[in-house]
Design an enzyme around this catalytic site. Structure first.
Site, short mmCIF file in Angstrom:
data_model
loop_
_atom_site.label_atom_id
_atom_site.label_comp_id
_atom_site.label_asym_id
_atom_site.label_seq_id
_atom_site.Cartn_x
_atom_site.Cartn_y
_atom_site.Cartn_z
N SER A 142 0.86 -1.19 0.00
CA SER A 142 0.00 0.00 0.00
C SER A 142 0.89 1.24 0.00
O SER A 142 2.05 1.17 0.42
CB SER A 142 -0.88 0.00 1.25
OG SER A 142 -1.43 1.28 1.48
N TYR A 156 -2.13 -1.49 10.09
CA TYR A 156 -2.15 -1.57 8.62
C TYR A 156 -0.82 -1.08 8.05
O TYR A 156 -0.21 -1.73 7.20
CB TYR A 156 -3.31 -0.72 8.10
CG TYR A 156 -3.54 -0.80 6.60
CD1 TYR A 156 -4.18 -1.90 6.02
CD2 TYR A 156 -3.13 0.24 5.75
CE1 TYR A 156 -4.39 -1.96 4.65
CE2 TYR A 156 -3.36 0.18 4.39
CZ TYR A 156 -3.99 -0.92 3.84
OH TYR A 156 -4.21 -0.98 2.48
N1 LIG Z 1 -8.56 -0.01 -2.22
C1 LIG Z 1 -7.50 0.73 -1.98
O1 LIG Z 1 -7.51 1.98 -2.13
C2 LIG Z 1 -6.21 0.06 -1.55
C3 LIG Z 1 -5.06 0.86 -1.42
C4 LIG Z 1 -3.89 0.27 -1.01
C5 LIG Z 1 -3.84 -1.10 -0.78
N2 LIG Z 1 -4.97 -1.85 -0.90
C6 LIG Z 1 -4.86 -3.29 -0.65
O2 LIG Z 1 -5.46 -4.02 -1.71
C7 LIG Z 1 -5.82 -5.31 -1.23
C8 LIG Z 1 -7.22 -5.65 -1.70
O3 LIG Z 1 -8.16 -4.88 -0.98
P1 LIG Z 1 -9.38 -4.15 -1.69
O4 LIG Z 1 -9.07 -2.71 -1.72
O5 LIG Z 1 -9.76 -4.84 -2.94
O6 LIG Z 1 -10.51 -4.33 -0.55
P2 LIG Z 1 -11.80 -5.28 -0.49
O7 LIG Z 1 -12.29 -5.19 0.90
O8 LIG Z 1 -12.73 -4.91 -1.58
O9 LIG Z 1 -11.20 -6.71 -0.77
C9 LIG Z 1 -10.43 -7.41 0.20
C10 LIG Z 1 -10.77 -8.90 0.12
O10 LIG Z 1 -9.95 -9.59 1.11
C11 LIG Z 1 -10.81 -10.55 1.75
N3 LIG Z 1 -10.28 -10.92 3.06
C12 LIG Z 1 -10.30 -10.20 4.22
N4 LIG Z 1 -9.78 -10.92 5.22
C13 LIG Z 1 -9.41 -12.11 4.69
C14 LIG Z 1 -8.80 -13.27 5.25
N5 LIG Z 1 -8.49 -13.35 6.55
N6 LIG Z 1 -8.55 -14.32 4.42
C15 LIG Z 1 -8.89 -14.26 3.11
N7 LIG Z 1 -9.49 -13.20 2.54
C16 LIG Z 1 -9.73 -12.12 3.33
C17 LIG Z 1 -12.14 -9.83 1.86
O11 LIG Z 1 -13.22 -10.71 2.11
C18 LIG Z 1 -12.23 -9.16 0.49
O12 LIG Z 1 -12.83 -10.00 -0.46
C19 LIG Z 1 -5.66 -5.26 0.28
O13 LIG Z 1 -4.43 -5.90 0.64
C20 LIG Z 1 -5.60 -3.79 0.58
O14 LIG Z 1 -4.90 -3.52 1.76
C21 LIG Z 1 -6.14 -1.30 -1.28
#
Ligand SMILES: NC(=O)c1ccc[n+]([C@@H]2O[C@H](COP(=O)([O-])OP(=O)(O)OC[C@H]3O[C@@H](n4cnc5c(N)ncnc54)[C@H](O)[C@@H]3O)[C@@H](O)[C@H]2O)c1
Length: 289
Positions: A142, A156
């Site tokens: 991130s 985080y």
């Molecule tokens: N969306 C953003 O702006 C952003 C920015 C930086 C990093 N990220 C990272 O991107 C990645 C994806 O997140 P996203 O933004 O798509 O969010 P999201 O919440 O839409 O998707 C995250 C997914 O991870 C699953 N999950 C949560 N805990 C879990 C576990 N213990 N075991 C298996 N699956 C699990 C959730 O059910 C969900 O389907 C994450 O690592 C997040 O930290 C997102």
């Protein structure tokens, strides 16, 4: 890794957001996909959508914080498709509070998913990836790893910095030991329109919700101000596939902002004048020295 068609991808956190878009994009390349997530119903929906689109896909409910679940995921992937060529350690959650108010089990939950999930994924799948002619790992970090923000989300930020360090170290090791046959990338997404701010839905029942941080309102306002510009997860997935093909380590969805953040760190390091704390989402260069 030029040839993706017919090969096998495993994506964690594939029921929503970036992971779901990644699985769809890799399937569109002709990859056979193993989708893993802790949300069984959403996972089944994502798998059905891919199958309707003609993809070979299976769903494996798994908690990436559990080494046993990740081992079972690997076993299932190999028994179904015979190999794994691309591993996307993407599942993630965000939670925190003011540091003194963060209960231990919230630390354990967030680090369990965001850091240990990546460690389990790399440890468990690496022997399988090493058996392939070529293979690739994508770990999701991130922008929080780049500058110590966002405030109120110390677990985080800690986990995502760990993912960056782990990925860099593994990249150098595999470059030395495999000559790049097994590649590593780190995905550093900027704000992407997903359900990450609804991570509380994934909080284990035994873990109590942490109290709201002092920065919650400023963070929420900062996010709301830029939410309309948040990236479509499909665009993030597009960049990931290009990076796998071109074996690029850094996958930056908002490169200019990332460079600004790293330059701020460099200025901070050189001048040793701390930056003033800011809100949850850094969008522009900090003008301070
Ligand atoms: N969306 C953003 O702006 C952003 C920015 C930086 C990093 N990220 C990272 O991107 C990645 C994806 O997140 P996203 O933004 O798509 O969010 P999201 O919440 O839409 O998707 C995250 C997914 O991870 C699953 N999950 C949560 N805990 C879990 C576990 N213990 N075991 C298996 N699956 C699990 C959730 O059910 C969900 O389907 C994450 O690592 C997040 O930290 C997102």
């Amino acid at each position: 890794m030029r040839d993706l068609a017919g090969r096998v991808a495993v994506v964690t956190g594939a029921a929503s957001g970036i992971g779901r878009a990644l699985a769809a994009r890799l399937a569109a390349e002709g990859m056979r996909c193993v989708l893993a997530d802790i949300e069984a119903v959403a996972l089944q929906r994502a798998v059905s959508d891919l199958r309707h689109a003609g993809a070979a896909a299976i769903g494996v409910p798994a908690d990436v914080a559990s080494a046993a679940d990740v081992q079972a995921l690997a076993d299932r992937a190999v028994s179904e498709f015979g190999a794994v060529h691309v591993l996307c350690n993407n599942a993630g959650v965000g939670a925190g509070s003011d540091f003194a108010d963060i209960p231990l089990d919230v630390w354990e939950w967030v680090l369990g998913v965001d850091l240990w999930g990546v460690i389990h994924g790399c440890r468990t799948f690496l022997p399988i990836l090493l058996e392939q002619e070529e293979a690739h790992i994508v770990n999701t970090s991130s922008m929080a790893a780049l500058n110590g923000h966002p405030l109120g989300l110390a677990p985080y930020t800690t986990a995502k910095a760990g993912v960056l360090g782990l990925s860099q170290n593994l990249h150098f090791e595999l470059a030395a030991t495999t000559g790049g046959r097994v590649g590593v990338s780190v995905l550093i997404p900027g704000l992407t329109r997903t359900r990450i701010f609804e991570s509380d839905r994934n909080r284990p029942a035994a873990v109590a919700a942490p109290p709201p941080s002092s920065f919650r309102q400023t963070s929420q306002a900062a996010i709301a101000a830029v939410w309309d510009d948040a990236l479509d997860p499909a665009a993030t997935a597009e960049k990931v596939v290009a990076a796998i093909r071109e074996r690029r380590f850094y996958i930056l969805t908002h490169a200019d902002e990332a460079f600004d953040m790293v330059e701020q760190q460099l200025r901070w390091m050189k001048a040793n004048v701390p930056l003033a704390p800011g809100p949850g989402v850094a969008r522009t260069a900090d003008p301070r020295p």
